[in-house]
Design a protein around this motif. Structure first.
Motif, PDB file in Angstrom:
ATOM      1  N   SER A 154       0.809  -1.229   0.000  1.00 43.60           N
ATOM      2  CA  SER A 154       0.000   0.000   0.000  1.00 43.60           C
ATOM      3  C   SER A 154       0.838   1.274   0.000  1.00 43.60           C
ATOM      4  O   SER A 154       0.274   2.374  -0.103  1.00 43.60           O
ATOM      5  CB  SER A 154      -0.919   0.028   1.231  1.00 43.60           C
ATOM      6  N   LEU A 155       2.149   1.191   0.147  1.00 41.02           N
ATOM      7  CA  LEU A 155       2.977   2.369   0.395  1.00 41.02           C
ATOM      8  C   LEU A 155       3.145   3.344  -0.783  1.00 41.02           C
ATOM      9  O   LEU A 155       3.374   4.529  -0.554  1.00 41.02           O
ATOM     10  CB  LEU A 155       4.348   1.936   0.909  1.00 41.02           C
ATOM     11  N   PRO A 156       3.087   2.925  -2.059  1.00 45.09           N
ATOM     12  CA  PRO A 156       3.179   3.925  -3.138  1.00 45.09           C
ATOM     13  C   PRO A 156       2.118   5.006  -2.978  1.00 45.09           C
ATOM     14  O   PRO A 156       0.972   4.719  -2.638  1.00 45.09           O
ATOM     15  CB  PRO A 156       2.950   3.089  -4.405  1.00 45.09           C
ATOM     16  N   ARG A 157       2.485   6.259  -3.254  1.00 42.78           N
ATOM     17  CA  ARG A 157       1.581   7.371  -2.972  1.00 42.78           C
ATOM     18  C   ARG A 157       0.709   7.765  -4.157  1.00 42.78           C
ATOM     19  O   ARG A 157      -0.211   8.579  -4.000  1.00 42.78           O
ATOM     20  CB  ARG A 157       2.395   8.586  -2.497  1.00 42.78           C
ATOM     21  N   ALA A 177       3.017   6.811   5.682  1.00 37.79           N
ATOM     22  CA  ALA A 177       3.210   5.448   6.192  1.00 37.79           C
ATOM     23  C   ALA A 177       2.396   5.220   7.462  1.00 37.79           C
ATOM     24  O   ALA A 177       1.827   4.136   7.663  1.00 37.79           O
ATOM     25  CB  ALA A 177       4.691   5.196   6.468  1.00 37.79           C
ATOM     26  N   ALA A 178       2.308   6.248   8.309  1.00 37.86           N
ATOM     27  CA  ALA A 178       1.532   6.120   9.543  1.00 37.86           C
ATOM     28  C   ALA A 178       0.044   5.945   9.244  1.00 37.86           C
ATOM     29  O   ALA A 178      -0.640   5.130   9.882  1.00 37.86           O
ATOM     30  CB  ALA A 178       1.754   7.346  10.429  1.00 37.86           C
ATOM     31  N   ALA A 199      10.573  13.989   4.516  1.00 40.70           N
ATOM     32  CA  ALA A 199      10.488  12.958   5.558  1.00 40.70           C
ATOM     33  C   ALA A 199       9.151  13.039   6.280  1.00 40.70           C
ATOM     34  O   ALA A 199       8.546  12.009   6.624  1.00 40.70           O
ATOM     35  CB  ALA A 199      11.645  13.129   6.544  1.00 40.70           C
ATOM     36  N   THR A 200       8.672  14.269   6.503  1.00 39.73           N
ATOM     37  CA  THR A 200       7.379  14.453   7.183  1.00 39.73           C
ATOM     38  C   THR A 200       6.247  13.843   6.373  1.00 39.73           C
ATOM     39  O   THR A 200       5.364  13.161   6.914  1.00 39.73           O
ATOM     40  CB  THR A 200       7.109  15.949   7.402  1.00 39.73           C
ATOM     41  N   ALA A 201       6.267  14.104   5.071  1.00 37.32           N
ATOM     42  CA  ALA A 201       5.202  13.583   4.198  1.00 37.32           C
ATOM     43  C   ALA A 201       5.190  12.063   4.193  1.00 37.32           C
ATOM     44  O   ALA A 201       4.137  11.429   4.361  1.00 37.32           O
ATOM     45  CB  ALA A 201       5.383  14.119   2.787  1.00 37.32           C
TER      46      ALA A 201
END
Length: 468
Positions: free
Chosen positions: A177-180, A360-361, A353-355
């Motif tokens: 699921s990680l691809p944005r 991911a969260a 990194a924030t995005a």
């Protein structure tokens, strides 16, 4: 939860009733929206119609196809085929209405925006639609957690605790699921649909070549009927009808897909390709497997009616779609939440990194919630049917009848025989959605009661095998 991202977006939504149906500047509008992204690190409006078709194929060519033989066994061969064709036609038509609505209002990003528009710009309508949207997608993710554990139990024959397999399935789905962007997901979608197509094809072939269905009793040949057998109850017949309906209804994700197309005007190409393929696949699978398996030996999914060796071979090809389809729904939900967190922030379109940590969260939280729902509800299948009754009645029928009425104001709805007939058809869709809401809720609740009375309800977080 914020109703929409910006004041400008709110103003566009509030203007819904003042626009004319004809949109002469489609090309410039879409070009402007794509151009706005050119300076961003991550671009969302990148899907061609072929990539959108891949996403649709992965959504519709899924494990639920193998439940159609069971529906045919309850309804009979003739009604089963008729219901499949009729519901497919309705879903095709309503999807085209949805597409026309998205073309007229290109600022739409998901079905929640449409919910707000259909109810006059109401923030309450937006928030309620958002809750339904997230719950619907999360329950589908939970289904894939359970099916993933079911597959691992079936293929391994291991005595390992089912909860462990559910955890494994959740972790794998989280990673996929990680691809944005949906553009990246489309490549996996192509592979998912292809392997699931092979799984269905193998299941049909194996059902025909095996000597007898699994569980065969000597002297009791498979019983196949053109119409429902005598004594079929309203609850069982309606359950079979709703099983077909819930499988074919998938419009809830379409606005999200259309929003990431380079040119949304090409969407019908993808839609027609998928509809033709699904009608052929669903009808052949339902009819042929029912013909070879019969009423007595039918289970859902129909993999369970194959002998052990054949079952494992065919079921193994379903692994990619079990993983990917759950991931696709997680991605759509996560994108909805992510966009509302960052709204106009540069993190929304950047590789910061924030995005990525936030993304991911969010994805992780959707899978944790899906895992808990899958394990804590011992009558999950019936609960899923109940949720489908509530959500699909709106997202499959009522919303799109209302969308048509919004596209065509009162003065234009009866301008000629064809327009009048279409208007009546859309009023019928609204009534049908209301009927499915009531009947589906009744049938699902009754099924839960029956399951408890028959002692078929297990316990939460059980280690018992759920292999087919």
């Amino acid at each position: 939860m914020a109703a929409l991202d910006t004041k400008e977006h709110l103003a566009k939504v509030a203007d819904v009733k003042s626009r004319d149906i004809s949109v002469s500047d489609d090309e410039s509008t879409f070009g402007t929206l794509v151009a706005e992204e050119q300076s961003h690190e991550i671009k969302f409006k990148t899907c061609s119609w072929q990539k959108t078709a891949a996403l649709l194929f992965s959504e519709y060519i899924c494990l639920a196809i193998l439940s159609f033989p069971w529906s045919f066994s309850v309804l009979g061969l003739v009604p089963g085929i008729i219901v499949t064709l009729a519901v497919s036609g309705i879903v095709l038509y309503t999807s085209l209405v949805l597409w026309r609505f998205c073309l007229k209002y290109p600022e739409i990003r998901d079905v929640c925006d449409i919910g707000q528009m259909l109810f006059g710009g109401s923030k309450l309508a937006y928030n309620i639609t958002s809750v339904f949207f997230i719950l619907n997608n999360t329950f589908i993710q939970a289904l894939h957690v359970l099916v993933g554990a079911e597959l691992l139990n079936t293929l391994s024959g291991s005595a390992r605790c089912t909860v462990v397999f559910s955890v494994v399935a959740s972790i794998i789905c989280f990673l996929i699921s990680l691809p944005r962007t949906l553009d990246k997901m489309s490549y996996l979608g192509t592979f998912s649909a292809a392997t699931m197509g092979l799984a269905v094809l193998l299941a049909m072939i194996f059902a025909g070549v095996q000597d007898h269905p699994f569980g065969y009793i000597v002297g009791q040949e498979p019983l196949v009927t053109a119409f429902p057998v005598k004594g079929t109850t309203y609850v069982s017949g309606m359950s079979a009808f709703l099983n077909i309906t819930y499988t074919l209804v998938g419009q809830i994700t379409l606005p999200s897909f259309i929003a990431e197309m380079k040119d949304p005007r090409d969407f019908p190409k993808a839609l027609w390709a998928v509809t033709i393929a699904e009608v052929i696949t669903f009808t052949l699978c339902g009819a042929l497997m029912y013909h070879w398996i019969g009423n007595q030996y039918m289970v859902a999914p129909a993999f369970g009616s194959l002998t052990e060796e054949y079952k494992k071979i065919a079921f193994s090809f379903a692994i990619p779609t079990i993983i990917f389809l759950g991931a696709l729904y997680s991605s759509v939900t996560s994108r909805f939440i992510f966009f509302r967190i960052f709204r106009t922030s540069h993190h929304r379109y950047s590789n910061t990194a924030t995005a990525w940590a936030t993304w991911a969260a969010i994805v992780g939280c959707t899978w944790i919630l899906a895992f808990v729902i899958a394990e804590v509800i011992p009558f999950f299948s019936d609960m899923l049917s109940l949720m489908s009754s509530v959500f699909d009645s709106w997202f499959g029928f009522i919303f799109w009848g209302m969308a048509y009425l919004t596209l065509y104001p009162r003065a234009t709805r009866w301008s000629g025989p064809w327009r009048s007939a279409e208007t009546l058809a859309n009023y019928f869709l609204i009534v049908l959605g209301i009927y499915i809401l009531g009947a589906g809720t009744y049938v699902s609740v009754q099924s839960i009661i029956d399951s408890y009375n028959l002692g078929k309800v297990g316990s939460p977080f059980t280690c018992a095998s759920n292999a087919i």
